[in-house]
Design a protein around this motif. Structure first.
Motif, PDB file in Angstrom:
ATOM      1  N   HIS A   1      38.464  27.880  44.312  1.00  0.00           N
ATOM      2  CA  HIS A   1      38.446  28.789  45.464  1.00  0.00           C
ATOM      3  C   HIS A   1      37.080  29.461  45.621  1.00  0.00           C
ATOM      4  O   HIS A   1      36.952  30.430  46.391  1.00  0.00           O
ATOM      5  N   GLY A   2      36.089  28.973  44.909  1.00  0.00           N
ATOM      6  CA  GLY A   2      34.749  29.526  45.041  1.00  0.00           C
ATOM      7  C   GLY A   2      34.537  30.846  44.336  1.00  0.00           C
ATOM      8  O   GLY A   2      33.583  31.563  44.642  1.00  0.00           O
ATOM      9  N   ILE A   3      35.414  31.162  43.376  1.00  0.00           N
ATOM     10  CA  ILE A   3      35.310  32.419  42.624  1.00  0.00           C
ATOM     11  C   ILE A   3      34.958  32.074  41.185  1.00  0.00           C
ATOM     12  O   ILE A   3      35.693  31.345  40.509  1.00  0.00           O
ATOM     13  N   GLU A   4      33.849  32.577  40.706  1.00  0.00           N
ATOM     14  CA  GLU A   4      33.419  32.252  39.349  1.00  0.00           C
ATOM     15  C   GLU A   4      33.823  33.357  38.374  1.00  0.00           C
ATOM     16  O   GLU A   4      33.854  34.542  38.721  1.00  0.00           O
ATOM     17  N   ALA A   5      34.150  32.951  37.156  1.00  0.00           N
ATOM     18  CA  ALA A   5      34.522  33.882  36.092  1.00  0.00           C
ATOM     19  C   ALA A   5      33.774  33.491  34.828  1.00  0.00           C
ATOM     20  O   ALA A   5      33.498  32.311  34.596  1.00  0.00           O
TER      21      ALA A   5
ATOM     22  N   ALA B   1      42.613  34.730  44.589  1.00  0.00           N
ATOM     23  CA  ALA B   1      41.968  34.037  45.705  1.00  0.00           C
ATOM     24  C   ALA B   1      42.590  34.393  47.054  1.00  0.00           C
ATOM     25  O   ALA B   1      41.896  34.433  48.077  1.00  0.00           O
ATOM     26  N   THR B   2      43.891  34.662  47.065  1.00  0.00           N
ATOM     27  CA  THR B   2      44.574  34.945  48.340  1.00  0.00           C
ATOM     28  C   THR B   2      44.560  36.430  48.695  1.00  0.00           C
ATOM     29  O   THR B   2      45.072  36.809  49.756  1.00  0.00           O
ATOM     30  N   HIS B   3      43.990  37.252  47.831  1.00  0.00           N
ATOM     31  CA  HIS B   3      43.835  38.688  48.142  1.00  0.00           C
ATOM     32  C   HIS B   3      42.372  39.078  47.942  1.00  0.00           C
ATOM     33  O   HIS B   3      42.053  39.917  47.086  1.00  0.00           O
TER      34      HIS B   3
ATOM     35  N   THR C   1      41.982  43.592  44.442  1.00  0.00           N
ATOM     36  CA  THR C   1      42.469  43.173  43.130  1.00  0.00           C
ATOM     37  C   THR C   1      43.836  43.758  42.822  1.00  0.00           C
ATOM     38  O   THR C   1      44.697  43.073  42.255  1.00  0.00           O
ATOM     39  N   GLU C   2      44.062  44.990  43.200  1.00  0.00           N
ATOM     40  CA  GLU C   2      45.342  45.626  42.909  1.00  0.00           C
ATOM     41  C   GLU C   2      46.492  44.890  43.591  1.00  0.00           C
ATOM     42  O   GLU C   2      47.557  44.669  43.000  1.00  0.00           O
ATOM     43  N   ALA C   3      46.300  44.501  44.852  1.00  0.00           N
ATOM     44  CA  ALA C   3      47.343  43.764  45.564  1.00  0.00           C
ATOM     45  C   ALA C   3      47.573  42.406  44.918  1.00  0.00           C
ATOM     46  O   ALA C   3      48.718  41.938  44.809  1.00  0.00           O
ATOM     47  N   ALA C   4      46.495  41.758  44.477  1.00  0.00           N
ATOM     48  CA  ALA C   4      46.617  40.457  43.818  1.00  0.00           C
ATOM     49  C   ALA C   4      47.430  40.569  42.531  1.00  0.00           C
ATOM     50  O   ALA C   4      48.340  39.764  42.274  1.00  0.00           O
ATOM     51  N   LEU C   5      47.120  41.584  41.735  1.00  0.00           N
ATOM     52  CA  LEU C   5      47.818  41.739  40.457  1.00  0.00           C
ATOM     53  C   LEU C   5      49.263  42.167  40.659  1.00  0.00           C
ATOM     54  O   LEU C   5      50.152  41.744  39.909  1.00  0.00           O
TER      55      LEU C   5
END
Length: 356
Positions: free
Chosen positions: A26-30, A260-262, A266-270
């Motif tokens: 999703h183009g997000i690196e960690a 990726a969908t939020h 971050t709070e909504a994602a978690l």
């Protein structure tokens, strides 16, 4: 000055790598940090049966399911169950149409590693401390004296996680069973009777408070676990995960998709992730503990055989069995953890995040 990683994943096991891979798609690196010196520092254990609704679903989300199919060990879903008198009570062949194919754990990990940019995993980074900072961030220190900060800290570092104490006071509890692990190398020549007994796939010989569990490696060697009920100080327990590995991958994939969908929240994602995570983890841990008791009860393997018989009566006519044996395929919902001792509650993702 400490480096900064918006997302830091502690532990380069199957769960952490699946999470990193789904984020990457999703183009997000960690940044992933692991205490091992390299990916080849040690062997990664034996075979894993990868479940269609969890481990395989995670690989689909990671875009790796086709590559995973190339790793499947033919014959690995064959199964043989013996009682304490070495009488074969259940025997199944692998017809190649099962939903839980067997793969080598190390090969699966290599697949995940190869799907990530080369600098994703920082090897030799043993975590020695975590310190909360302002705005919900954390500073993480490592054994080499280095430090980094992060907005979202995710622990996928196993039973003795350095991150879990930040979110829970739960600690691993001894199940009452210890396992001794061994390999029978060149078994067809050096151990032909044992090789013939184990068969081509998964093998259980169960009795009161102990037994043998084994499976064939891709090179043909039987990988054997000797189980024994024993006091906690008798022998350190061996990680013997099956559903735990599947759920670690699935949890990692689900967390990656939630992030990726939020975007930017971050709070909504978690919150979305944890709404399904907690009931799923509780149900799996309960089923795992029940399965453990079933496999090593005083009349084992009778409880397991009763499950087969009950399923056959409810779902289809009992297949023809050779004299002295019982044959049948157990339902997926009743067979998640009998193939491996439970470790479901040890590998869950522990999360600390910045609140903005």
């Amino acid at each position: 000055m400490a480096s900064h990683h918006p997302i830091a994943v502690i532990g380069a096991g199957l769960g952490g790598l699946t999470l990193a891979r789904v984020l990457h798609t999703h183009g997000i690196e960690a940044g992933v940090f692991d205490l091992e010196a390299s990916a080849a520092a040690r062997t990664q254990g034996g075979m894993l049966d990868i479940h269609q609704d969890s481990g395989q679903a995670a690989l689909v989300a990671a875009g790796l399911h086709d590559e995973f199919r190339k790793l499947i060990h033919p014959g690995g879903e064959s199964m043989r169950i013996l009682d304490r008198h070495a009488v074969v009570r259940v025997e199944e062949n692998d017809e190649g149409d099962g939903s839980r194919p067997e793969v080598d754990r190390g090969q699966l990990r290599d697949l995940l590693l190869s799907s990530l940019p080369a600098d994703t995993v920082r090897w030799g980074r043993k975590i020695t401390g975590v310190r909360p900072l302002d705005s919900g961030r954390h500073e993480v220190t490592t054994a080499d004296g280095a430090a980094f900060t992060t907005d979202l800290l995710i622990g996928t570092d196993g039973a003795w996680s350095k991150i879990r104490p930040l979110v829970s006071d739960a600690v691993p509890a001894y199940s009452g069973l210890s396992f001794v692990e061994l390999d029978l190398l060149d078994a067809e020549v050096r151990h032909p009777m044992s090789a013939a007994l184990v068969g081509p796939g998964f093998f259980l010989a169960l009795g009161d408070g102990g037994g043998f569990l084994a499976h064939r490696e891709p090179d043909g060697s039987p990988h054997v676990y000797t189980a024994l009920k024993a006091p906690e100080d008798w022998l350190a327990t061996i990680d013997f995960a099956g559903e735990g590995a599947n759920l670690a991958m699935f949890d990692g994939a689900e967390l990656g998709r939630a992030i990726a969908t939020h975007p930017g929240d971050t709070e909504a994602a978690l919150a979305a992730y944890e709404q399904a995570l907690f009931p799923r983890s509780e149900a799996s841990a309960t089923a795992s503990a029940t399965s453990l008791d079933l496999c090593f009860a005083h009349d084992a393997p009778q409880g397991l055989l009763d499950q087969f018989a009950s399923y056959n009566r409810a779902n289809r006519p009992t297949p023809t069995a050779r004299p002295g044996t019982s044959v049948g395929r157990s339902p997926a919902q009743s067979w998640p953890d009998l193939r491996r001792a439970p470790a479901n509650s040890c590998g869950k993702l522990s999360i600390r995040r910045a609140r903005r």
